[in-house]
Design a protein around this motif. Structure first.
Motif, PDB file in Angstrom:
ATOM      1  N   HIS A  95       0.841  -1.202   0.000  1.00  0.00           N
ATOM      2  CA  HIS A  95       0.000   0.000   0.000  1.00  0.00           C
ATOM      3  C   HIS A  95       0.876   1.251   0.000  1.00  0.00           C
ATOM      4  N   MET A  96       1.922   1.253   0.834  1.00  0.00           N
ATOM      5  CA  MET A  96       2.807   2.407   0.927  1.00  0.00           C
ATOM      6  C   MET A  96       3.534   2.642  -0.393  1.00  0.00           C
ATOM      7  N   TRP A  97       3.966   1.568  -1.041  1.00  0.00           N
ATOM      8  CA  TRP A  97       4.644   1.693  -2.339  1.00  0.00           C
ATOM      9  C   TRP A  97       3.691   2.286  -3.372  1.00  0.00           C
ATOM     10  N   LYS A  98       2.462   1.777  -3.389  1.00  0.00           N
ATOM     11  CA  LYS A  98       1.466   2.297  -4.328  1.00  0.00           C
ATOM     12  C   LYS A  98       1.150   3.766  -4.049  1.00  0.00           C
ATOM     13  N   ALA A  99       1.141   4.147  -2.788  1.00  0.00           N
ATOM     14  CA  ALA A  99       0.863   5.544  -2.425  1.00  0.00           C
ATOM     15  C   ALA A  99       1.892   6.481  -3.034  1.00  0.00           C
ATOM     16  N   LEU A 100       3.128   6.036  -3.127  1.00  0.00           N
ATOM     17  CA  LEU A 100       4.183   6.873  -3.709  1.00  0.00           C
ATOM     18  C   LEU A 100       4.182   6.841  -5.226  1.00  0.00           C
ATOM     19  N   ASN A 101       3.597   5.811  -5.805  1.00  0.00           N
ATOM     20  CA  ASN A 101       3.673   5.626  -7.245  1.00  0.00           C
ATOM     21  C   ASN A 101       2.339   5.800  -7.955  1.00  0.00           C
TER      22      ASN A 101
END
Length: 123
Positions: A95-101
């Protein structure tokens, strides 16, 4: 955040972190956790108040890592019997990775009203 040579994260930096990674809601986003829930996880990990000048002491790197685990467990508490803790932490990190990307401007409102996005200005 946990920059080179800095071994502690302040509460203000932590709040910024949970907002940057879209763990808490805001600007029409649904929250994984509330700021109150995150604060309740942060405070027990902070050192005792007796030898610190700040109202809310900083946490060290080990406590910060525990925070990631505790946030994942809190967020997925309903899945406790079905999904392992490791997979729950992986889900939070994804989720955190997707939030940045993810493009910030790709909201339903912008799409429905035909607003154009400049791909060169996205993160």
């Amino acid at each position: 955040m946990l920059a080179a040579g800095k071994l502690h994260t302040s509460f203000a930096e932590f709040v910024s972190f949970i907002r940057d990674f879209k763990i808490v809601g805001g600007q029409g986003r649904q929250a994984l956790l509330t700021v109150s829930e995150c604060s309740e996880l942060y405070l027990p990990l902070a050192p005792s108040f007796s030898n610190r000048e700040e109202a809310i002491p900083d946490i060290d790197e080990a406590a910060f890592r525990k925070m990631i685990i505790y946030m994942a467990i809190q967020w997925t508490a309903a899945m406790a019997g079905e999904v392992s803790r490791v997979d729950r932490v992986k889900a939070l990190l994804l989720h955190m990775w997707k939030a940045l990307n993810t493009q910030e401007d790709a909201t339903a409102e912008n799409v429905l009203h035909g607003k154009r996005m400049d791909a060169t200005k996205c993160r």
